[in-house]
Design a protein around this motif. Structure first.
Motif, mmCIF file in Angstrom:
data_model
loop_
_atom_site.group_PDB
_atom_site.id
_atom_site.type_symbol
_atom_site.label_atom_id
_atom_site.label_comp_id
_atom_site.label_asym_id
_atom_site.label_seq_id
_atom_site.Cartn_x
_atom_site.Cartn_y
_atom_site.Cartn_z
ATOM 1 N N SER A 157 103.367 60.040 94.843
ATOM 2 C CA SER A 157 102.747 61.256 95.508
ATOM 3 C C SER A 157 102.031 61.208 96.916
ATOM 4 O O SER A 157 101.818 62.334 97.580
ATOM 5 C CB SER A 157 101.546 61.741 94.541
ATOM 6 O OG SER A 157 100.659 60.766 94.323
ATOM 7 N N ARG A 158 102.031 60.178 97.362
ATOM 8 C CA ARG A 158 101.350 59.903 98.720
ATOM 9 C C ARG A 158 102.184 58.930 99.647
ATOM 10 O O ARG A 158 103.182 58.096 99.108
ATOM 11 C CB ARG A 158 99.988 59.373 98.617
ATOM 12 C CG ARG A 158 100.099 57.942 97.983
ATOM 13 C CD ARG A 158 98.612 57.420 98.305
ATOM 14 N NE ARG A 158 97.602 57.964 97.453
ATOM 15 C CZ ARG A 158 96.422 58.443 98.262
ATOM 16 N NH1 ARG A 158 96.504 58.643 99.612
ATOM 17 N NH2 ARG A 158 95.573 59.059 97.572
ATOM 18 N N LYS A 159 102.018 58.996 100.800
ATOM 19 C CA LYS A 159 102.563 58.057 101.537
ATOM 20 C C LYS A 159 102.276 56.665 101.406
ATOM 21 O O LYS A 159 100.984 56.631 101.000
ATOM 22 C CB LYS A 159 102.257 58.408 103.306
ATOM 23 C CG LYS A 159 103.289 58.999 103.843
ATOM 24 C CD LYS A 159 103.062 59.276 105.370
ATOM 25 C CE LYS A 159 102.992 57.765 106.257
ATOM 26 N NZ LYS A 159 102.123 58.194 107.406
ATOM 27 N N ASN A 179 91.808 55.943 102.800
ATOM 28 C CA ASN A 179 92.795 56.577 102.315
ATOM 29 C C ASN A 179 92.865 57.009 100.831
ATOM 30 O O ASN A 179 93.526 57.381 100.149
ATOM 31 C CB ASN A 179 94.179 55.752 102.505
ATOM 32 C CG ASN A 179 94.589 55.753 103.898
ATOM 33 O OD1 ASN A 179 95.213 56.684 104.571
ATOM 34 N ND2 ASN A 179 94.527 54.420 104.712
ATOM 35 N N VAL A 181 92.956 54.806 98.259
ATOM 36 C CA VAL A 181 93.888 54.170 97.392
ATOM 37 C C VAL A 181 93.151 52.946 96.919
ATOM 38 O O VAL A 181 92.191 52.446 97.243
ATOM 39 C CB VAL A 181 95.208 53.750 98.216
ATOM 40 C CG1 VAL A 181 95.803 54.970 98.821
ATOM 41 C CG2 VAL A 181 94.870 52.821 99.329
ATOM 42 N N ASP A 268 98.466 56.811 87.568
ATOM 43 C CA ASP A 268 99.396 57.898 87.546
ATOM 44 C C ASP A 268 100.184 57.919 86.160
ATOM 45 O O ASP A 268 100.575 59.176 85.667
ATOM 46 C CB ASP A 268 100.514 57.279 88.729
ATOM 47 C CG ASP A 268 100.041 57.094 89.836
ATOM 48 O OD1 ASP A 268 99.178 58.076 90.363
ATOM 49 O OD2 ASP A 268 100.681 56.495 90.787
#
Lengths: 624, 242
Positions: A157-159, A179, A181, A268
């Motif tokens: 879902s993300r870069k 970020n 993450v 996820d």
């Protein structure tokens, strides 16, 4: 309706049947709503209770059941349930349970009937929708298991957040924090030549950098994980799940050739399937005490039943259950080391049998062993390892993995030995085989390192793969053992039932089905020089040789899948009926479809045994 | 004897139900007398049996002496349900000038305010929803003090009542909200106990608009989630109110 309720109204009008509803009706509907928050697992509608309201899911998800307890439908955000009883003006027929923490809008019966009269579109929706849902429930098998039908790329879902391997620890931590993450990919090279070299995670920062008090300017490559577990972009979500379970990693870089497409994190997948076994696994790693683990172990059975109801295949279920078993073992070893201190010499904790094969079910005992470093000195070190083995074994027993009756456990000094002794064991079994000894040690030919120096276990796998295929005598005796248990099939395709004892008039799906199958697959795998442990993976390895023709391999795979899944369903039904699951089935409890296919499957086992006898036993008799 | 007899310390020490009884006898304004007569549940009442009302004010600023109420949103509820049919929202005319910055925040314009009633004109309607219910707010230093001050200015007497503060509950659940340098290095971020951030932790949806009514609904939903996650329907109200 108060104009300030626009947020609530706006959510409704994004979803059918409220999308095309006249504004005035939507306003009346909004003003009639009662909001309620329910936690996952809450029974929202009980069977037989009066139908007094329809529910709209504002956030979360719910499962709708049939009277039989069978899953009927699953509904999520923007969908409705409870309309059937209102429509029929009858008590609740389809009970509903919150699958996630959910925010629900209750629409009272009065409003429901008013909308039904005023808005034809709404009336059609609640009537027709119900019929189409029934139809979709019938074709559930094809599409129900989203984990098996959705690609792993769907979870990205993300870069991708990455940095060069030369970046300093503090900078890496800052990039991750900025970020948001929990894992950072580390690259070498520029542009199109950039290659993924490693990964660091939150956990690495805690366990490697902070605990060892590394200076913040340490280059990140000194603590990064280089031996990466990745997954191909074309993989399905369940493959990612199995890989995480098996390798005990929480982040998987998704690769398209050399290009990184993204990272999939455990969270996820957990989000995707809130009740999945991965969720259970992550819970296991949060427990600080054996009693906490014991508490969670009660959820293992729920997880099993859920997977069965979701039409997962036997490979997936077996791997998930084995992954859970591994995680319990892994966590117990961590807790044991916390209690007893760090190990005096390196070691590997090894799973044997079904756990090593990724073919575990709910009723299982523990089969394990320890490979110690060759610097092991019994007088100095064995007290520690015995205490650790005992801690783990007792803990596993607490969690429902009963002690091994054959005493194949790391608590047995014979199975708690340095690597060189293990090498001798395996060399002796293979080069000087004795039928009796092999009968008791065949379980060691399904082995997998699950904690510590797993490379020790890999070394043993290599030894077996290299030596076994060259020892005809060993293979012959293994083949003979694989013929000891025959499928329960008589002349004219009748089932052969147990004649006496507790299990009279039943047959045993494990002893006479899956076990002889995995035994004979093991023999062929050993002859092929395969390192695979899982029976399905072994069949793939065997296919690369010319030991068995392709059609027969397909038959073996189908037979294994079918017998396994019947066995799994039988256990799930017992669990749902509140009975202790076992492997004994009465033919009359099977559907005609299952009976017929099961006979075919047993016939495959029987033929495969005949082939094995011909190949090893008769031939060997000539050679010996 | 002055018009208003200040509430004595002896009364302030009383448990809430008894305090309401005492205040019912001393209150002069009929709306306040009726409010106290409606009573307060005993502290041992399980939360699931308590009639609640989520309350939110938009104000011209945070200083109770310098700022005033611009709008009021409320919704009666219980642990089992939030009744949107009984949700209420009023814009009221502040006695103090409206600051430009708060205008842009609330989306309430000078024109809205110009036509709005004074709080005293709608008091009976507001109390109709408050009587017999325990107010629930997010951040207890707004609604109670602002209502108290506004009533003093209009009725010459203030008001006392217990509140449940969903922000205080979050603060209690996250005592170490501000991570140390080392924890920040390890990726730990500060925990926000603002209403939208608190709601996100329970998987509650995001509301795009901001007005006193949707915020009161948001607060009511948050309390339901907090009770189901960290307390139980049997938790006595006395453990929660402040």
């Amino acid at each position: 309706m108060q104009a300030e309720l626009i947020d609530i109204r706006n959510h409704l009008v994004q979803h059918p049947p409220f999308k095309d509803m006249p504004e005035e009706l939507v306003n009346q509907l909004t003003a009639s709503i009662e909001i309620v928050y329910v936690r996952a697992g809450t029974q929202v509608l009980e069977i037989g209770q009066p139908s007094t309201e329809m529910y709209y899911i504002r956030s979360g998800a719910a499962e709708i059941y049939r009277r039989s307890g069978e899953l009927y439908n699953r509904v999520g955000e923007g969908e409705i349930f409870g309309q059937f009883g209102l429509l029929m003006q009858r008590p609740v027929r389809f009970p509903a349970k919150a699958l996630e923490d959910s925010l629900l809008y209750r629409v009272p019966a009065e409003t429901f009937h008013y909308l039904f009269e005023q808005d034809e579109n709404f009336a059609d929706f609640v009537e027709i929708e119900d019929r189409s849902r029934l139809r979709s429930a019938l074709s559930r098998r094809e599409k129900s298991n989203a984990l098996m039908t959705s690609r792993v790329t769907r979870l990205i879902s993300r870069k991708t957040v990455s940095a060069p391997t030369t970046v300093r620890l503090q900078e890496a931590a800052r990039i991750m924090t900025d970020n948001g993450v929990s894992a950072l990919l580390l690259m070498e090279g520029e542009g199109d030549n950039a290659r993924l070299k490693g990964i660091i995670t939150d956990r690495d920062l805690r366990t490697r950098a902070v605990i060892d008090a590394l200076p913040s300017e340490t280059p990140v490559r000194e603590i990064m994980t280089e031996d990466l577990t990745t997954i191909r972009a074309s993989s399905y979500i369940f493959e990612a799940m199995l890989s995480m379970l098996h390798n005990n990693v929480h982040h998987l870089p998704v690769m398209d050739g050399h290009e990184v497409r993204g990272v999939v994190a455990l969270s996820d997948i957990v989000k995707y399937e809130s009740q999945s076994s991965l969720y259970l696994v992550s819970n296991i790693y949060h427990q600080q005490h054996v009693h906490g683990l014991k508490k969670i172990s009660y959820d293992v059975r729920d997880s099993f039943v859920r997977m069965v109801n979701e039409d997962a295949n036997s490979h997936m279920i077996g791997s998930a259950m084995a992954g859970i078993g591994r995680s319990f073992t892994h966590r117990l070893l961590e807790l044991g080391e916390e209690k007893l201190g760090p190990p005096p010499v390196p070691y590997c904790f090894m799973a044997l049998g079904s756990m090593a094969r990724d073919e575990q079910l709910v009723v299982t005992d523990q089969d394990n062993a320890m490979i110690l470093d060759d610097s092991f000195v019994p007088e100095e070190h064995d007290e520690y390892f015995l205490a650790l083995a005992k801690f783990v074994s007792d803990g596993l027993a607490e969690c429902g993995y009963t002690y091994c009756t054959g005493d194949i456990m790391a608590t047995n000094p014979k199975w708690r030995q340095p690597l060189r002794v293990w090498r001798d064991y395996f060399t002796d079994w293979i080069e000087n085989p004795k039928a009796e000894a092999l009968l008791n040690s065949s379980i060691f030919f399904d082995l997998d390192g699950i904690y510590g120096r797993t490379d020790f276990a890999e070394e043993l796998k290599t030894l077996v793969a290299e030596k076994a295929s060259h020892s005809q005598h060993f293979l012959t005796l293994m083949a003979r053992n694989a013929l000891n248990r025959t499928p329960p099939l008589g002349f004219f395709r009748t089932f052969v039932l147990e004649e006496d004892g507790k299990h009279k008039k039943t047959f045993n799906l494990k002893r006479r089905g899956t076990a002889p199958l995995s035994d004979l697959i093991r023999v062929h795998a050993l002859a092929s020089g395969s390192r695979a442990q899982n029976s399905f993976e072994r069949l793939k390895s065997i296919a690369k040789t010319s030991l068995i023709v392709e059609d027969d391999l397909d038959n073996l795979r189908d037979a294994l899948e079918f017998i396994s899944i019947v066995r799994i369903r039988h256990q799930a039904l017992s669990l749902q009926a509140g009975q202790e699951p076992d492997n004994n089935v009465r033919p009359q409890d099977l559907s005609p479809f299952e009976r017929s296919h099961l006979k075919d499957a047993f016939q495959v086992v029987s033929n495969a045994q005949k082939f094995l006898r011909f190949r090893y036993y008769n031939q060997a008799a000539r050679y010996v | 004897m002055s018009e208003t007899s200040p509430v004595t310390d002896a009364i302030k020490q009383l448990p809430w139900p008894e305090q309401y009884q005492a205040l019912a006898d001393t209150a002069k304004a009929p709306v306040l007398a009726a409010f106290y007569q409606a009573g307060c549940v005993p502290a041992e009442t399980p939360i699931s049996r308590v009639p609640l009302v989520a309350l939110d004010f938009e104000t011209t600023g945070l200083d109770v002496d310098a700022h005033s109420i611009v709008s009021i949103g409320l919704v009666p509820f219980t642990l089992d349900g939030i009744q949107l049919g009984q949700a209420k929202h009023w814009v009221v005319r502040p006695r103090l000038p409206l600051h430009q910055e708060s205008v842009t925040f609330h989306g309430i314009t000078h024109a809205d305010i110009h036509e709005a009633p004074d709080l005293s004109d709608i008091l009976e309607d507001v109390f109709a929803s408050l009587n017999g219910r325990i107010p629930v707010v997010h951040f207890r230093y707004i609604e109670r003090p602002f209502l108290n001050t506004a009533l003093k200015a209009r009725l010459d007497e203030g008001i006392r009542f217990p509140v449940i503060d969903t922000m205080a509950i979050e603060a209690h659940l996250h005592p170490d909200r501000k991570p140390s340098f080392l924890q920040r290095l390890m990726g730990k971020r500060p925990v926000s106990i603002r209403l939208p951030d608190s709601r996100r932790r329970y998987g509650l949806p995001h509301y795009a608009s901001h007005n006193a009514l949707i915020d009161s609904i948001a607060t009511a939903e948050l309390l339901q989630a907090q009770i189901h996650h960290h307390f139980s329907p049997d938790t006595p109200i006395g453990d929660l109110w402040l």
